[in-house]
Design a protein around this motif. Structure first.
Motif, short mmCIF file in Angstrom:
data_model
loop_
_atom_site.label_atom_id
_atom_site.label_comp_id
_atom_site.label_asym_id
_atom_site.label_seq_id
_atom_site.Cartn_x
_atom_site.Cartn_y
_atom_site.Cartn_z
N LEU A 1 22.47 65.53 104.73
CA LEU A 1 23.54 64.90 105.50
C LEU A 1 24.88 65.05 104.80
N VAL A 2 24.90 64.87 103.48
CA VAL A 2 26.16 64.98 102.74
C VAL A 2 26.69 66.41 102.78
N CYS A 3 25.80 67.38 102.70
CA CYS A 3 26.23 68.78 102.72
C CYS A 3 26.61 69.26 104.12
N ALA A 4 25.95 68.75 105.15
CA ALA A 4 26.10 69.30 106.50
C ALA A 4 27.21 68.65 107.31
N HIS A 5 27.66 67.46 106.93
CA HIS A 5 28.64 66.74 107.74
C HIS A 5 29.95 66.59 106.98
N GLY A 6 31.02 67.12 107.57
CA GLY A 6 32.32 67.11 106.92
C GLY A 6 32.87 65.73 106.66
N GLU A 7 32.55 64.77 107.54
CA GLU A 7 33.07 63.42 107.35
C GLU A 7 32.46 62.73 106.14
N HIS B 1 32.20 64.36 103.26
CA HIS B 1 32.73 65.06 102.09
C HIS B 1 33.81 64.20 101.44
N LYS B 2 33.37 63.09 100.89
CA LYS B 2 34.23 62.13 100.22
C LYS B 2 33.65 61.83 98.85
N PRO B 3 34.47 61.30 97.93
CA PRO B 3 33.97 61.05 96.57
C PRO B 3 32.70 60.20 96.53
N MET B 4 32.64 59.13 97.33
CA MET B 4 31.47 58.26 97.30
C MET B 4 30.20 59.03 97.65
N TYR B 5 30.28 59.85 98.70
CA TYR B 5 29.09 60.59 99.12
C TYR B 5 28.82 61.78 98.20
N PHE B 6 29.85 62.29 97.55
CA PHE B 6 29.65 63.32 96.54
C PHE B 6 28.74 62.80 95.43
N PHE B 7 29.04 61.58 94.94
CA PHE B 7 28.20 60.98 93.91
C PHE B 7 26.81 60.63 94.44
N LEU C 1 43.42 59.28 92.05
CA LEU C 1 42.52 58.96 90.95
C LEU C 1 41.13 59.55 91.13
N MET C 2 40.71 59.72 92.39
CA MET C 2 39.38 60.27 92.65
C MET C 2 39.47 61.60 93.38
N ARG C 3 40.42 62.44 92.95
CA ARG C 3 40.54 63.77 93.53
C ARG C 3 39.32 64.61 93.14
N PRO C 4 39.08 65.72 93.85
CA PRO C 4 37.85 66.51 93.61
C PRO C 4 37.63 66.91 92.16
N GLN C 5 38.70 67.25 91.44
CA GLN C 5 38.53 67.66 90.05
C GLN C 5 37.99 66.51 89.19
#
Length: 321
Positions: free
Chosen positions: A59-65, A67-73, A146-150
Motif C-alpha cells: 500500500l505504501v509503495c503503490a499509493h501516492g497519497e 508517500h509521506k514521511p510517516m508512511y515511509f517509516f 524538518l522531515m524532508r526526504p533526505q
C-alpha cells in the motif's frame, strides 16, 4: 560451571577436542500434549504477520497519497518486522513440531547476528517514528523542512546501519568464546544470555560489550521516543478542541502501548549488567517482542489509519462506508 572451567584449564587438549559443533534448542515447550496446539497457533500468527506487513509495504509503495514521511517509516518498519519474525519463527515452529532441534554452530551465530541487527534497528526506527510525530504535532509549519526526504532517508539508513554495527560487534564477541559443553539452550532461538551461560571461558568483556550496547541502543532510543511523546502530550493538552484532544490521545495511547510492551520486555531481557539464567518467563517475554509486537504493529500504526484504510479499500475495490 566453575568446576568445569577448572577441568578445562587443566586439560586444554581435551577442550579443543570437545569443542561444541552444534547447539540443541529445547524450544518453547517440551510438553508433547501442548506442542501441537501451540504449533497451530504460532503458525497462524506467523502467516498473519507476514500478510499484514506485506500488505502495508504494498500500500505504501503503490499509493501516492501514502508517500509521506510517516508512511515511509511505517514501510521500513513492516519490512523489518517480516525479516524479524522470519529469523525466530522457523526455529520456534520446528521445536513445536518435532521437539528439541539441533542447530549447527555457524547457523546459530547467523541467527544471532540477524536477530541482534533487527532488534537494534527496530529500537532506533521506533524512536525515529516518534520524532516524526513530534515534529508533525509540535512544529507543523516546519514539518516539510524538518522531515524532508533526505532527512527521512538519513534516519532510516542510520537505524539500519546502527543495528548492523552493534550486531557485528556483539556477534563477533559471542562467536569468539569457547563452548566446550553442555550444548543445550533452554530457548527457541539462539539468544545472547543462553549462549553466554554455555561458554566455558571468561565472559566479562562480552557481558560488558553487551551491557553497553544495550544502554546505548535500548535506553537511548527509549529516552528519545519518550521525550517525543511527552512533548506531544503537552502539545495535545493545549489543543482548544476536545474532539481533537481525544483523537490525538487515542492515537498516541495505542502507539505508546506497543512501544511500552516492546521496550519493557526487551529491557528486562537485555539491559542488565550480567547474563541471566534461561527460564520459562524469559521465553514468554521473548515471545512478546518476537511474535506479538510484529503482529500488532501493522494494526496499531497503519490499519487503524483512515488514509491507509482508504488505500486498502481502493486496492480491494470496496466502497468506503
Amino acid at each position: 560451571m566453575g568446576v568445569f572451567i577448572s577441568q578445562m584449564q587443566r586439560t586444554p587438549e581435551l577442550g579443543n577436542l570437545t569443542r561444541v559443533q552444534e547447539f540443541v534448542l529445547l524450544g518453547l515447550s517440551t510438553r508433547p500434549d501442548v506442542r501441537d496446539v501451540l504449533f497451530a497457533v504460532f503458525l497462524a500468527l506467523y502467516l498473519a504477520t507476514l500478510l499484514e506487513n506485506t500488505l502495508i509495504v504494498y500500500l505504501v509503495c503503490a499509493h501516492g497519497e501514502l508517500h509521506k514521511p510517516m508512511y515511509f517509516f511505517l514501510g521500513h518498519l513492516s519490512c523489518l518486522e517480516m525479516c524479524y519474525v522470519s529469523v525466530t519463527m522457523p526455529s520456534l515452529l520446528a521445536g513445536l513440531r518435532g521437539g528439541p532441534c539441533h542447530v549447527p554452530f555457524a547457523a546459530c551465530m547467523t541467527q544471532l547476528f540477524f536477530f541482534i541487527t533487527l532488534i537494534c534497528t527496530e529500537c532506533t526506527l521506533l524512536s525515529s517514528m516518534a520524532y516524526d510525530r513530534y515534529v508533525a504535532i509540535c512544529h507543523p509549519l516546519r514539518y516539510p523542512l524538518l522531515m524532508r526526504p533526505q532527512v527521512c532517508l538519513g534516519l532510516a539508513v542510520a537505524s539500519w546501519l546502527g543495528g548492523l554495527l552493534v550486531s557485528v560487534v556483539k556477534t563477533s564477541c559471542i562467536a569468539s568464546l569457547s563452548y566446550c559443553g553442555p550444548n543445550v539452550l533452554n530457548h527457541f532461538f539462539c539468544d545472547v544470555s543462553p549462549l553466554l551461560n554455555l561458554s566455558c571461558t571468561h565472559v566479562a568483556l562480552t557481558e560488558l560489550v553487551d551491557f553497553i550496547s544495550a544502554i546505548i541502543i535500548f535506553w537511548g532510543s527509549l529516552l528519545a521516543a519518550g521525550a517525543s511523546y511527552v512533548a506531544i502530550g503537552r502539545a495535545v493538552l493545549r489543543m482548544p478542541s476536545a474532539t481533537a484532544r481525544r483523537k490525538a490521545f487515542s492515537t498516541c495511547a495505542s502507539h505508546l502501548a506497543v512501544v511500552g510492551i516492546f521496550y519493557s520486555a526487551a529491557l528486562f531481557i537485555y539491559a542488565r549488567p550480567s547474563r541471566i539464567e534461561a527460564t520459562d518467563l524469559n521465553k514468554v517475554l521473548s515471545v512478546i517482542y518476537t511474535v506479538v509486537t510484529p503482529m500488532c504493529n501493522p494494526v496499531i500504526y497503519c490499519l487503524r489509519n483512515k488514509e491507509v484504510q482508504a488505500a486498502l479499500c481502493r486496492t480491494l475495490g470496496w466502497p468506503r462506508g
